[in-house]
Design a protein around this motif. Structure first.
Motif, short mmCIF file in Angstrom:
data_model
loop_
_atom_site.label_atom_id
_atom_site.label_comp_id
_atom_site.label_asym_id
_atom_site.label_seq_id
_atom_site.Cartn_x
_atom_site.Cartn_y
_atom_site.Cartn_z
N VAL A 129 -2.52 -11.75 2.62
CA VAL A 129 -2.01 -10.42 2.27
C VAL A 129 -3.05 -9.67 1.43
O VAL A 129 -3.31 -8.49 1.68
CB VAL A 129 -0.67 -10.52 1.52
N ARG A 130 -3.67 -10.35 0.48
CA ARG A 130 -4.68 -9.71 -0.36
C ARG A 130 -5.84 -9.21 0.48
O ARG A 130 -6.30 -8.08 0.32
CB ARG A 130 -5.18 -10.68 -1.43
N ARG A 131 -6.32 -10.02 1.41
CA ARG A 131 -7.43 -9.59 2.28
C ARG A 131 -7.03 -8.41 3.15
O ARG A 131 -7.80 -7.46 3.34
CB ARG A 131 -7.92 -10.75 3.13
N GLU A 132 -5.83 -8.46 3.70
CA GLU A 132 -5.36 -7.37 4.55
C GLU A 132 -5.17 -6.09 3.73
O GLU A 132 -5.51 -5.00 4.17
CB GLU A 132 -4.06 -7.76 5.25
N LEU A 133 -4.66 -6.24 2.52
CA LEU A 133 -4.50 -5.08 1.63
C LEU A 133 -5.85 -4.46 1.32
O LEU A 133 -6.01 -3.23 1.36
CB LEU A 133 -3.80 -5.51 0.35
N GLU A 134 -6.83 -5.29 1.05
CA GLU A 134 -8.19 -4.79 0.79
C GLU A 134 -8.74 -4.06 2.01
O GLU A 134 -9.33 -2.99 1.89
CB GLU A 134 -9.09 -5.95 0.40
N ARG A 135 -8.54 -4.64 3.19
CA ARG A 135 -9.03 -4.01 4.42
C ARG A 135 -8.37 -2.65 4.65
O ARG A 135 -9.04 -1.65 4.92
CB ARG A 135 -8.76 -4.93 5.62
N LEU A 136 -7.05 -2.61 4.52
CA LEU A 136 -6.32 -1.36 4.73
C LEU A 136 -6.67 -0.32 3.67
O LEU A 136 -6.81 0.87 3.97
CB LEU A 136 -4.82 -1.62 4.73
N ASN A 137 -6.81 -0.75 2.44
CA ASN A 137 -7.13 0.16 1.34
C ASN A 137 -8.53 0.75 1.54
O ASN A 137 -8.73 1.95 1.33
CB ASN A 137 -7.03 -0.58 0.01
N THR A 138 -9.47 -0.06 1.97
CA THR A 138 -10.83 0.42 2.23
C THR A 138 -10.83 1.42 3.39
O THR A 138 -11.45 2.47 3.30
CB THR A 138 -11.76 -0.76 2.54
N LEU A 172 0.82 -1.21 0.00
CA LEU A 172 0.00 0.00 0.00
C LEU A 172 0.86 1.26 0.00
O LEU A 172 0.50 2.27 -0.62
CB LEU A 172 -0.93 -0.02 1.21
N ALA A 173 2.02 1.20 0.64
CA ALA A 173 2.91 2.36 0.70
C ALA A 173 3.42 2.78 -0.68
O ALA A 173 3.82 3.93 -0.87
CB ALA A 173 4.09 2.06 1.62
N GLN A 174 3.38 1.88 -1.64
CA GLN A 174 3.86 2.19 -2.98
C GLN A 174 2.78 2.78 -3.90
O GLN A 174 3.06 3.13 -5.04
CB GLN A 174 4.43 0.93 -3.63
N ARG A 175 1.56 2.88 -3.42
CA ARG A 175 0.44 3.31 -4.26
C ARG A 175 0.68 4.69 -4.87
O ARG A 175 0.53 4.86 -6.08
CB ARG A 175 -0.86 3.30 -3.47
N ASP A 235 -8.36 3.24 4.36
CA ASP A 235 -7.67 4.44 3.91
C ASP A 235 -8.61 5.35 3.12
O ASP A 235 -8.63 6.55 3.30
CB ASP A 235 -6.45 4.06 3.08
N ARG A 236 -9.41 4.74 2.25
CA ARG A 236 -10.35 5.53 1.46
C ARG A 236 -11.44 6.13 2.34
O ARG A 236 -11.86 7.26 2.12
CB ARG A 236 -10.98 4.68 0.37
N GLN A 237 -11.90 5.40 3.35
CA GLN A 237 -12.98 5.87 4.20
C GLN A 237 -12.51 6.91 5.21
O GLN A 237 -13.21 7.86 5.49
CB GLN A 237 -13.63 4.71 4.94
N PHE A 238 -11.34 6.69 5.77
CA PHE A 238 -10.91 7.52 6.90
C PHE A 238 -9.66 8.35 6.62
O PHE A 238 -9.21 9.09 7.48
CB PHE A 238 -10.67 6.65 8.13
N GLY A 239 -9.10 8.22 5.46
CA GLY A 239 -7.93 9.01 5.08
C GLY A 239 -6.69 8.65 5.86
O GLY A 239 -6.50 7.51 6.27
N GLN A 240 -5.83 9.59 6.07
CA GLN A 240 -4.53 9.34 6.68
C GLN A 240 -4.64 8.77 8.09
O GLN A 240 -3.75 8.09 8.54
CB GLN A 240 -3.72 10.65 6.72
N ALA A 241 -5.72 9.06 8.82
CA ALA A 241 -5.85 8.59 10.20
C ALA A 241 -5.84 7.07 10.27
O ALA A 241 -5.43 6.50 11.29
CB ALA A 241 -7.15 9.12 10.81
N SER A 242 -6.26 6.37 9.22
CA SER A 242 -6.32 4.91 9.26
C SER A 242 -4.95 4.26 9.19
O SER A 242 -4.82 3.08 9.50
CB SER A 242 -7.18 4.40 8.12
N LYS A 243 -3.94 4.96 8.78
CA LYS A 243 -2.62 4.35 8.60
C LYS A 243 -2.04 3.83 9.91
O LYS A 243 -1.28 2.89 9.92
CB LYS A 243 -1.66 5.32 7.94
N GLY A 244 -2.44 4.40 11.03
CA GLY A 244 -1.95 3.93 12.31
C GLY A 244 -2.85 2.92 12.97
O GLY A 244 -2.54 2.39 14.01
N VAL A 245 -4.01 2.64 12.41
CA VAL A 245 -4.97 1.73 13.00
C VAL A 245 -4.80 0.35 12.39
O VAL A 245 -4.76 0.18 11.19
CB VAL A 245 -6.42 2.23 12.75
N HIS A 246 -4.71 -0.67 13.27
CA HIS A 246 -4.55 -2.05 12.78
C HIS A 246 -5.60 -2.90 13.42
O HIS A 246 -5.82 -2.99 14.53
CB HIS A 246 -3.17 -2.60 13.08
#
Length: 83
Positions: free
Chosen positions: A61-70, A31-34, A72-83
């Protein structure tokens, strides 16, 4: 990247538990390379996922990428620290 052992029947939960953090880290790396890759990112990610072994790990990895990407789109930068 080193390969992890494929899940034996009945050990799916154990496999997931043992590889969850690594799958999240790999998804974050992708995701960091997007932004850097722009429109080429999706094809690049598909290639990266294809090379991950075993397939069970690639699916994690695909499922986690989808979760993180979603997130990120919903919550913006704030989601990057949430796991």
């Amino acid at each position: 990247m080193s390969a992890c052992k494929p899940a034996e029947p009945g050990s799916r939960r154990q496999f997931h538990a043992e590889n969850a953090d690594r799958a999240r880290d790999e998804a974050l790396r992708l995701l960091a390379q997007r932004d850097a890759l722009g429109p080429r990112w999706l094809a690049w990610v598909a290639t990266e996922l294809y090379h991950l072994k075993p397939p069970e790990f690639a699916a994690m990895v695909r499922r986690e990428l989808e979760r993180l990407n979603t997130a990120d789109r919903q919550f913006g930068q704030a989601s990057k620290g949430v796991h």
